[in-house]
Scaffold this active site. Structure first.
Site, PDB file in Angstrom:
ATOM      1  N   HIS A 135      -2.868 -12.132 -23.575  1.00 12.66           N
ATOM      2  CA  HIS A 135      -3.432 -12.919 -22.479  1.00 12.66           C
ATOM      3  C   HIS A 135      -3.693 -14.321 -23.029  1.00 12.66           C
ATOM      4  CE1 HIS A 135      -4.861  -8.775 -21.699  1.00 12.66           C
ATOM      5  NE2 HIS A 135      -4.808  -9.072 -20.422  1.00 12.66           N
ATOM      6  N   GLU A 302       1.237   1.849 -16.924  1.00 15.33           N
ATOM      7  CA  GLU A 302       0.284   2.229 -17.976  1.00 15.33           C
ATOM      8  C   GLU A 302      -0.156   3.670 -17.737  1.00 15.33           C
ATOM      9  OE1 GLU A 302      -4.226   1.219 -19.386  1.00 15.33           O
ATOM     10  OE2 GLU A 302      -2.847  -0.466 -19.182  1.00 15.33           O
ATOM     11  N   HIS A 305      -3.729   4.222 -16.484  1.00  9.78           N
ATOM     12  CA  HIS A 305      -3.866   3.842 -15.080  1.00  9.78           C
ATOM     13  C   HIS A 305      -3.300   4.917 -14.163  1.00  9.78           C
ATOM     14  CE1 HIS A 305      -4.026  -0.756 -16.104  1.00  9.78           C
ATOM     15  NE2 HIS A 305      -5.008  -0.065 -16.648  1.00  9.78           N
ATOM     16  N   ASP A 341     -11.118   3.664 -17.806  1.00  7.95           N
ATOM     17  CA  ASP A 341      -9.932   3.277 -18.566  1.00  7.95           C
ATOM     18  C   ASP A 341     -10.287   3.175 -20.046  1.00  7.95           C
ATOM     19  OD1 ASP A 341      -7.406   2.417 -19.104  1.00  7.95           O
ATOM     20  OD2 ASP A 341      -7.601   0.463 -18.149  1.00  7.95           O
ATOM     21  N   ASP A 373      -1.193  -0.801 -25.430  1.00  6.18           N
ATOM     22  CA  ASP A 373      -2.412  -1.292 -24.786  1.00  6.18           C
ATOM     23  C   ASP A 373      -3.510  -0.277 -25.087  1.00  6.18           C
ATOM     24  OD1 ASP A 373      -4.334  -2.440 -23.245  1.00  6.18           O
ATOM     25  OD2 ASP A 373      -3.247  -2.326 -21.362  1.00  6.18           O
TER      26      ASP A 373
END
EC number: 5.3.1.5
Length: 470
Positions: A135, A302, A305, A341, A373
């Site tokens: 990011h 993901e 998710h 999460d 991730d």
């Protein structure tokens, strides 16, 4: 993509300054120098085979080994997530930071950001990984103005560009952090404030530019704030229209700057919003079709998710694949006893096998890849834990690939599925699938057949075949 409240808590408990000017001005640490290696006790990670007992070696991931005509490294295109690996502190809403890496100086300065970038490249080289994800605000500090933020980012990006020289290391994807700053409390592209929408567009514009500049192959949109807490104060139709306009502008700018990478949407059902607009793969696909964007985007699935949305990762991958939208995978998992999460490293070989069955059917995943991730647990605080976690994740996915190939080549599972649908290979089945059988014709055939025979689905046999390959 990541648990926002934990990230926010991590920044707060470590008392980092919210902004730091690019010219430092004496307010922050003014040196990004680091004497010696960042990981002096860690050797370059090598493949030693399944019998190895060395925790700092690959047992199953053999990068150069060819499987189904493709090197293992090309099946995966593994990537390190900068935010978890180099910005995660172990802090959570109930406790302060637990991780104090030796290269950190306690600031959120540009010089500290550059030092982290150097650590990132050393980490990648020792792992033998060519890809990383970021990011914008993870790799460079936010400034007091957009111009200052961009200047900070440019300084760190120039260092990354220099560090890339002589290597294959590139970003798998970049993205803009449109969720942490208070300006984004109502969202970015779906904010009720037009000024925030414009700011978000400017931030994405810059993030796309630097991703392109570094040779990144994809760009991700994760809309953690693009949703609502209650419909009582929300014009959902208007917000969805605004989100579509935002994506249209991103597509146009991508083409304008000559960025050939794939634009990816990362579905997630909720957290931090009560309801996120790209709830799951099917919802995201429907949104893209409605607004004529289906040919411009793919999905970054993901696994954590997927489970939050009530699906398995395998389901989400198949939904994306069957819609021609499988673009990237965030390889992680959650905890079945936890409703948020947790972003854990995926170490379930069975789940990894199902993931790789979808990837093989897809013919691979390039120019996407497998981004970890995932973050260390709060209680894991040694530098070597960063390596052990990634090694474990990579080995798990490699075992999944080997198992998936074994299942597909052995053929019993495919044959079971073929037999289950064998009546559809008849003349009538062909007519239905070609759209040549109307209700009147089907009624006639039903009367001819009489009561249809219904065969066993053989679920237990399918599970037995699958488990025998583990």
């Amino acid at each position: 993509m990541l648990l926002l409240c934990l990230i926010a808590a991590s920044f707060l408990v470590s008392a980092d300054p919210p902004t730091c000017p690019a010219d430092l001005g004496g307010k922050c640490s003014d040196s990004d120098d680091w004497q010696g290696d960042f990981f002096p006790e860690i050797p370059k990670i090598k493949y030693e085979g399944p019998s190895s007992k060395n925790p700092l070696a690959y047992r199953w991931y053999n990068a150069e080994e060819e499987i189904l005509g493709k090197k293992m490294k090309d099946w995966f295109r593994f990537s390190v997530a900068f935010w978890h690996t180099f910005r995660g502190t172990g802090g959570d809403p109930f406790g302060a930071a637990t991780k104090y890496w030796p290269w950190e100086d306690g600031t959120n300065s540009v010089s500290m950001a550059k030092r982290r970038m150097r650590a990132n490249f050393e980490f990648l080289k020792k792992l033998g990984v060519d890809w990383w994800c970021f990011h914008d605000r993870d790799i460079a500090p936010d400034g007091t103005t957009l111009e200052e933020s961009n200047k900070n980012l440019d300084e760190v990006i120039e260092l990354a560009k220099e560090l890339q020289k002589g290597s294959k290391i590139r970003p798998l994807w970049g993205t803009a952090q449109l969720f942490l700053h208070p300006r984004y409390m109502h969202g970015g592209a779906t904010s009720s404030e037009v000024g925030v929408y414009a700011y978000a567009a400017a931030q994405v514009k810059k993030a796309m530019e630097v991703t392109h500049y570094l040779g990144g192959e994809n760009y991700v949109f994760w809309g953690g704030r693009e949703g609502y807490q209650t419909l009582l104060n929300t014009d959902m139709g208007r917000e969805l229209d605004h989100l579509a306009r935002f994506f249209e502008a991103a597509v146009a700018y991508k083409k304008k700057i000559g960025f050939k990478g794939t634009l990816l949407i990362e579905p997630k059902p909720q957290e931090p919003t009560k309801h996120q607009y790209d709830w799951d793969a099917a919802t995201a696909a429907n949104f893209l079709r409605k607004y004529g964007l289906i040919d411009e985007f793919k999905l970054n699935i993901e696994c954590n998710h997927a489970t939050l949305s009530g699906h398995t990762c395998h389901h989400e991958l198949e939904t994306a694949r069957l819609n021609g939208l499988l673009g990237n995978i965030d390889a992680n998992t959650g905890d079945a006893q936890t409703g948020w999460d947790t972003d854990q490293f995926l170490t379930d070989v069975g789940e990894a096998t199902m993931v790789m069955m979808s990837v093989i059917k897809n013919g691979g995943i390039a120019p996407g890849g497998f981004n970890f991730d995932a973050k260390l647990r709060r209680e894991s605080t040694d530098v070597e834990d960063l390596f052990i976690a990634h090694i474990s994740g990579m080995d798990t996915m490699a075992r999944g690939l080997r198992n998936a190939v074994k299942i597909l080549e052995e053929g019993s599972l495919n044959e079971l599925v073929r037999k289950r649908y064998s009546t559809w290979d008849s003349e009538l089945g062909k007519q239905i699938e070609e759209g040549k059988a109307d209700f009147e014709y089907l009624e006639k055939k039903a009367k001819e057949f009489g009561e249809p025979k219904v065969s066993s689905a053989k679920q237990e046999l399918a599970e037995m075949i699958f488990q025998s390959a583990m």
